[in-house]
Design a protein around this motif. Structure first.
Motif, PDB file in Angstrom:
ATOM      1  N   ALA A  22       0.579  -1.288  -0.497  1.00  0.00           N
ATOM      2  CA  ALA A  22      -0.699  -0.282  -0.116  1.00  0.00           C
ATOM      3  C   ALA A  22       1.370   1.723  -0.395  1.00  0.00           C
ATOM      4  CB  ALA A  22      -0.569  -0.182   1.378  1.00  0.00           C
ATOM      5  N   VAL A  23       1.953   1.317   0.627  1.00  0.00           N
ATOM      6  CA  VAL A  23       2.719   2.488   0.921  1.00  0.00           C
ATOM      7  C   VAL A  23       3.769   2.728  -0.849  1.00  0.00           C
ATOM      8  CG1 VAL A  23       4.920   3.192   1.701  1.00  0.00           C
ATOM      9  CG2 VAL A  23       3.546   1.877   3.248  1.00  0.00           C
ATOM     10  N   LEU A  24       3.996   1.749  -1.389  1.00  0.00           N
ATOM     11  CA  LEU A  24       4.209   1.534  -2.755  1.00  0.00           C
ATOM     12  C   LEU A  24       3.547   2.374  -3.397  1.00  0.00           C
ATOM     13  CD1 LEU A  24       6.846  -1.659  -2.304  1.00  0.00           C
ATOM     14  CD2 LEU A  24       7.726   0.869  -2.949  1.00  0.00           C
ATOM     15  N   GLN A  25       2.201   1.271  -3.676  1.00  0.00           N
ATOM     16  CA  GLN A  25       1.100   2.122  -4.275  1.00  0.00           C
ATOM     17  C   GLN A  25       0.896   4.035  -4.147  1.00  0.00           C
ATOM     18  OE1 GLN A  25      -0.534  -0.126  -6.818  1.00  0.00           O
ATOM     19  NE2 GLN A  25      -0.831   2.144  -7.665  1.00  0.00           N
ATOM     20  N   ARG A  26       1.182   3.914  -2.945  1.00  0.00           N
ATOM     21  CA  ARG A  26       1.157   5.775  -2.312  1.00  0.00           C
ATOM     22  C   ARG A  26       1.618   6.140  -3.287  1.00  0.00           C
ATOM     23  NH1 ARG A  26      -0.657   4.059   2.509  1.00  0.00           N
ATOM     24  NH2 ARG A  26       1.316   4.670   3.231  1.00  0.00           N
ATOM     25  N   LEU A  27       3.120   5.879  -3.153  1.00  0.00           N
ATOM     26  CA  LEU A  27       4.211   6.518  -3.540  1.00  0.00           C
ATOM     27  C   LEU A  27       4.027   6.566  -5.191  1.00  0.00           C
ATOM     28  CD1 LEU A  27       7.517   7.546  -2.855  1.00  0.00           C
ATOM     29  CD2 LEU A  27       8.108   5.191  -3.093  1.00  0.00           C
ATOM     30  N   ARG A  28       3.793   5.763  -6.371  1.00  0.00           N
ATOM     31  CA  ARG A  28       3.901   5.099  -7.204  1.00  0.00           C
ATOM     32  C   ARG A  28       2.605   6.497  -8.006  1.00  0.00           C
ATOM     33  NH1 ARG A  28       4.310  -0.363  -6.545  1.00  0.00           N
ATOM     34  NH2 ARG A  28       2.141  -0.214  -6.304  1.00  0.00           N
ATOM     35  N   ASP A  29       1.426   6.719  -6.868  1.00  0.00           N
ATOM     36  CA  ASP A  29       0.922   7.299  -7.085  1.00  0.00           C
ATOM     37  C   ASP A  29       1.091   8.507  -7.409  1.00  0.00           C
ATOM     38  OD1 ASP A  29      -0.927   5.422  -8.096  1.00  0.00           O
ATOM     39  OD2 ASP A  29      -2.234   5.445  -6.656  1.00  0.00           O
ATOM     40  N   GLY A  30       2.293   8.680  -6.808  1.00  0.00           N
ATOM     41  CA  GLY A  30       2.124  10.323  -6.339  1.00  0.00           C
ATOM     42  C   GLY A  30       1.521  10.735  -4.483  1.00  0.00           C
ATOM     43  N   GLN A  31       1.155   9.669  -4.177  1.00  0.00           N
ATOM     44  CA  GLN A  31       0.260  10.612  -2.366  1.00  0.00           C
ATOM     45  C   GLN A  31       1.204  10.515  -1.775  1.00  0.00           C
ATOM     46  OE1 GLN A  31      -3.079   7.591  -2.284  1.00  0.00           O
ATOM     47  NE2 GLN A  31      -3.767   8.640  -4.433  1.00  0.00           N
ATOM     48  N   GLU A  32       2.149   9.868  -1.235  1.00  0.00           N
ATOM     49  CA  GLU A  32       2.590   9.758  -0.498  1.00  0.00           C
ATOM     50  C   GLU A  32       4.072  10.272  -1.409  1.00  0.00           C
ATOM     51  OE1 GLU A  32       3.318   8.936   2.694  1.00  0.00           O
ATOM     52  OE2 GLU A  32       2.155   7.473   2.447  1.00  0.00           O
ATOM     53  N   PRO A  33       4.641  12.035  -0.645  1.00  0.00           N
ATOM     54  CA  PRO A  33       5.674  12.453  -0.801  1.00  0.00           C
ATOM     55  C   PRO A  33       7.176  11.602  -0.783  1.00  0.00           C
ATOM     56  CG  PRO A  33       4.783  13.812   0.476  1.00  0.00           C
ATOM     57  CD  PRO A  33       4.089  12.506   0.472  1.00  0.00           C
TER      58      PRO A  33
END
Length: 243
Positions: A22-33
């Protein structure tokens, strides 16, 4: 590394927790800076870095590295890592690089090897006794409220590799320094578990047990686990092939 990736029969098996995915997905989506990833000189750490960088793409992956004096060696390693998506930044410049990325709203994964001696570190339990511990990754995770991942890659038989990725929870505490210490301690525990499982795959040469750190947290025992301490002494005296 390039020969390894192109080798016939090369296989990577993944063990990624749902929270890490889930963390990696948010990073890929630009949601996790910002995401902090930690590993050690265990198993095939370059394979671990390459695979984690691939999973983070299109976000940038940045490795915090010690700059060696041999220029040709440094250039070669930098080119190698960049070929599979990792930018190398010297440890003295990584904070400036990280802040610039946050200001530019450029999501990045920062990667640290946590098992080297570090001037200005703290002594926390590792393999049964206090060891010099790098607090920088935990400080960054706490300061910027960034998710932290622990990643390893264990070598198997027949050209196989097993990549493990999990989230390291940042403990809730009123005191920021306590959160940093407990997070760093947990990283030591996770790496210690890997070393105990397959000790011949860890690089034993970093002399983490030197009594050189400036500060020892109150209550840190001199020896946590006599059996593990004896184990570390035995392997520290041996030359174990790990390359």
């Amino acid at each position: 590394m390039q020969r390894v990736l192109a080798r016939k029969g090369f296989r990577v098996d993944f063990d990624i927790s749902d929270e890490a995915e889930a963390v990696l997905q948010r990073l890929r989506d630009g949601q996790e800076p910002l995401v902090i990833a930690c590993s050690g000189h265990y198993g095939a750490w370059e394979v671990a870095g390459a695979e984690v960088a691939r999973l983070a793409a299109p976000s940038r992956a940045v490795a915090s590295v010690r700059v060696a004096k041999q220029v040709a060696f440094v250039d070669g390693v930098d080119r190698l890592r960049s070929s599979y998506g990792i930018d190398s930044v010297g440890t003295d410049h990584v904070l400036r690089h990280l802040i610039k990325g946050l200001q530019q709203q450029d999501p990045r994964l920062y990667m640290f090897l946590i098992d080297q001696h570090y001037k200005g570190g703290v002594r926390l339990p590792f393999l049964g006794r206090p060891a010099c511990t790098v607090p920088i990754p935990a400080k960054l995770a706490v300061k910027y409220n960034a998710p932290m991942l622990f990643c390893t890659c264990q070598r198997g038989s027949g050209g196989s590799y097993a990549v493990h990725i999990e989230v390291v929870p940042i403990p809730a505490a009123a005191d920021e320094e306590e959160r940093v210490l407990r997070t760093s301690e947990r990283l030591n525990e996770l790496l210690g578990q890997c070393v105990r499982s397959v000790p011949e795959q860890w690089a034993w040469g970093h002399r983490r047990w030197r009594k050189c750190c400036d500060w020892v947290p109150p209550g840190t025992p001199a020896v946590v686990d006599e059996g593990a301490a004896a184990h570390s002494d035995q392997h520290a005296r041996e030359t174990i092939p790990y390359a």
